[in-house]
Structure formats: structure tokens, C-alpha cells
Design a protein around this motif. Structure first.
Motif, PDB file in Angstrom:
ATOM      1  N   ARG A 214      -0.062   6.021  -7.184  1.00  0.00           N
ATOM      2  CA  ARG A 214      -1.290   5.228  -7.312  1.00  0.00           C
ATOM      3  C   ARG A 214      -2.001   5.248  -5.965  1.00  0.00           C
ATOM      4  O   ARG A 214      -2.198   4.234  -5.315  1.00  0.00           O
ATOM      5  CB  ARG A 214      -0.925   3.825  -7.785  1.00  0.00           C
ATOM      6  CG  ARG A 214      -0.361   3.850  -9.192  1.00  0.00           C
ATOM      7  CD  ARG A 214       0.315   2.587  -9.631  1.00  0.00           C
ATOM      8  NE  ARG A 214      -0.532   1.424  -9.576  1.00  0.00           N
ATOM      9  CZ  ARG A 214      -0.126   0.207  -9.916  1.00  0.00           C
ATOM     10  NH1 ARG A 214       1.112   0.005 -10.348  1.00  0.00           N
ATOM     11  NH2 ARG A 214      -0.941  -0.825  -9.817  1.00  0.00           N
ATOM     12  N   ARG A 215      -2.347   6.457  -5.555  1.00  0.00           N
ATOM     13  CA  ARG A 215      -2.855   6.700  -4.201  1.00  0.00           C
ATOM     14  C   ARG A 215      -4.126   5.918  -3.876  1.00  0.00           C
ATOM     15  O   ARG A 215      -4.241   5.346  -2.803  1.00  0.00           O
ATOM     16  CB  ARG A 215      -3.054   8.192  -3.995  1.00  0.00           C
ATOM     17  CG  ARG A 215      -1.735   8.928  -3.860  1.00  0.00           C
ATOM     18  CD  ARG A 215      -1.896  10.430  -3.903  1.00  0.00           C
ATOM     19  NE  ARG A 215      -0.647  11.116  -3.625  1.00  0.00           N
ATOM     20  CZ  ARG A 215       0.367  11.222  -4.468  1.00  0.00           C
ATOM     21  NH1 ARG A 215       0.297  10.663  -5.654  1.00  0.00           N
ATOM     22  NH2 ARG A 215       1.462  11.871  -4.139  1.00  0.00           N
ATOM     23  N   ARG A 216      -5.075   5.911  -4.788  1.00  0.00           N
ATOM     24  CA  ARG A 216      -6.328   5.191  -4.521  1.00  0.00           C
ATOM     25  C   ARG A 216      -6.076   3.703  -4.307  1.00  0.00           C
ATOM     26  O   ARG A 216      -6.658   3.088  -3.419  1.00  0.00           O
ATOM     27  CB  ARG A 216      -7.329   5.397  -5.653  1.00  0.00           C
ATOM     28  CG  ARG A 216      -7.952   6.759  -5.633  1.00  0.00           C
ATOM     29  CD  ARG A 216      -9.113   6.843  -6.595  1.00  0.00           C
ATOM     30  NE  ARG A 216      -9.689   8.168  -6.505  1.00  0.00           N
ATOM     31  CZ  ARG A 216     -10.101   8.855  -7.537  1.00  0.00           C
ATOM     32  NH1 ARG A 216     -10.026   8.357  -8.755  1.00  0.00           N
ATOM     33  NH2 ARG A 216     -10.616  10.050  -7.376  1.00  0.00           N
ATOM     34  N   GLU A 217      -5.231   3.128  -5.148  1.00  0.00           N
ATOM     35  CA  GLU A 217      -4.912   1.709  -4.991  1.00  0.00           C
ATOM     36  C   GLU A 217      -4.196   1.459  -3.664  1.00  0.00           C
ATOM     37  O   GLU A 217      -4.493   0.490  -2.966  1.00  0.00           O
ATOM     38  CB  GLU A 217      -4.026   1.220  -6.136  1.00  0.00           C
ATOM     39  CG  GLU A 217      -4.718   1.135  -7.464  1.00  0.00           C
ATOM     40  CD  GLU A 217      -3.739   0.796  -8.558  1.00  0.00           C
ATOM     41  OE1 GLU A 217      -3.402  -0.400  -8.692  1.00  0.00           O
ATOM     42  OE2 GLU A 217      -3.301   1.729  -9.263  1.00  0.00           O
ATOM     43  N   GLY A 218      -3.245   2.323  -3.338  1.00  0.00           N
ATOM     44  CA  GLY A 218      -2.526   2.176  -2.080  1.00  0.00           C
ATOM     45  C   GLY A 218      -3.441   2.280  -0.883  1.00  0.00           C
ATOM     46  O   GLY A 218      -3.369   1.472   0.052  1.00  0.00           O
ATOM     47  N   LEU A 219      -4.318   3.279  -0.902  1.00  0.00           N
ATOM     48  CA  LEU A 219      -5.262   3.439   0.204  1.00  0.00           C
ATOM     49  C   LEU A 219      -6.229   2.263   0.281  1.00  0.00           C
ATOM     50  O   LEU A 219      -6.616   1.847   1.374  1.00  0.00           O
ATOM     51  CB  LEU A 219      -6.011   4.759   0.071  1.00  0.00           C
ATOM     52  CG  LEU A 219      -5.166   6.011   0.329  1.00  0.00           C
ATOM     53  CD1 LEU A 219      -5.966   7.259  -0.008  1.00  0.00           C
ATOM     54  CD2 LEU A 219      -4.654   6.041   1.750  1.00  0.00           C
TER      55      LEU A 219
ATOM     56  N   PHE B 214       1.138   4.018  -2.993  1.00  0.00           N
ATOM     57  CA  PHE B 214       0.896   5.428  -2.680  1.00  0.00           C
ATOM     58  C   PHE B 214       2.067   6.282  -3.158  1.00  0.00           C
ATOM     59  O   PHE B 214       1.875   7.313  -3.810  1.00  0.00           O
ATOM     60  CB  PHE B 214       0.675   5.590  -1.174  1.00  0.00           C
ATOM     61  CG  PHE B 214       0.104   6.922  -0.795  1.00  0.00           C
ATOM     62  CD1 PHE B 214      -1.267   7.126  -0.788  1.00  0.00           C
ATOM     63  CD2 PHE B 214       0.932   7.962  -0.437  1.00  0.00           C
ATOM     64  CE1 PHE B 214      -1.805   8.363  -0.446  1.00  0.00           C
ATOM     65  CE2 PHE B 214       0.411   9.203  -0.094  1.00  0.00           C
ATOM     66  CZ  PHE B 214      -0.961   9.401  -0.093  1.00  0.00           C
TER      67      PHE B 214
ATOM     68  N   GLY C  35       0.817  -1.208   0.000  1.00  0.00           N
ATOM     69  CA  GLY C  35       0.000   0.000   0.000  1.00  0.00           C
ATOM     70  C   GLY C  35       0.848   1.254   0.000  1.00  0.00           C
ATOM     71  O   GLY C  35       0.574   2.213  -0.732  1.00  0.00           O
ATOM     72  N   PHE C  36       1.897   1.247   0.788  1.00  0.00           N
ATOM     73  CA  PHE C  36       2.790   2.405   0.882  1.00  0.00           C
ATOM     74  C   PHE C  36       3.515   2.630  -0.442  1.00  0.00           C
ATOM     75  O   PHE C  36       3.635   3.763  -0.914  1.00  0.00           O
ATOM     76  CB  PHE C  36       3.771   2.185   2.032  1.00  0.00           C
ATOM     77  CG  PHE C  36       4.661   3.349   2.314  1.00  0.00           C
ATOM     78  CD1 PHE C  36       4.148   4.623   2.502  1.00  0.00           C
ATOM     79  CD2 PHE C  36       6.030   3.172   2.411  1.00  0.00           C
ATOM     80  CE1 PHE C  36       4.979   5.696   2.766  1.00  0.00           C
ATOM     81  CE2 PHE C  36       6.864   4.236   2.679  1.00  0.00           C
ATOM     82  CZ  PHE C  36       6.341   5.504   2.850  1.00  0.00           C
TER      83      PHE C  36
END
Length: 93
Positions: free
Chosen positions: A74-79, A70, A66-67
Motif C-alpha cells: 500500500r505504497r501510496r498510503e504509506g508514503l 509500504f 507508513g513503513f
């Protein structure tokens, strides 16, 4: 890696560890985090994906994936990865 911040030596060492045991989720996980810190995000994502295939339930691998996502923009995927981890394992922190 963290203490001396000798990136070339650290990355070479982690790569050697992966070559020595390509089925080691731990070696691939550490290599992925080192690659992320070195700014080599596409390689970090490939390595963390390999680590997760080897140990799909490892919480630390999932958290670092996730980190890395992010950090790679790819913030949405990471979150989403981190949110799923938090929902499925609220004791992990």
C-alpha cells in the motif's frame, strides 16, 4: 528478536506483552514491527492501528505505520503517512 532472530519466541513474547497490557501502545508498536519482519503484514497493520489509537501523536508509531503500509504493498498510503509526518514534524528523523 533482532539479535537472535528467533521469530517464534519473539512473536510469542510480544503477544504475551500485549495480552498482559492491551492498552500499552509500546507493546502493540513493537509487536507490529515484529509481525512485519515476520511477513505477517495484515496482522502487523492491525496491531500498528491499535497502537496508533492508543497514542495517536507518537511519531515512531506513525513512521512505522507508513513503513508497514509500504511493505504491505500500500505504497501510496504509506508514503502519505510519511509525508504528513515529515510536513508536520520536520525535526523528526
Amino acid at each position: 528478536f533482532y539479535y537472535e532472530q528467533d521469530w517464534p519466541a519473539a512473536l510469542a513474547g510480544f503477544a504475551a506483552g500485549v495480552r498482559a497490557d492491551p492498552r500499552s501502545a509500546r507493546a502493540r508498536h513493537w509487536h507490529a514491527t515484529a509481525l512485519m519482519h515476520a511477513g505477517r503484514l495484515p496482522q502487523a497493520l492491525a496491531e500498528i492501528d491499535a497502537a496508533q489509537r492508543l497514542d495517536p501523536q507518537a511519531r515512531a508509531i506513525r513512521a512505522d505505520k507508513g513503513f508497514i503500509l509500504f511493505a504491505a504493498g500500500r505504497r501510496r498510503e504509506g508514503l502519505a503517512v510519511l509525508s504528513e509526518l515529515a510536513a508536520s514534524d520536520p525535526e523528526f528523523n
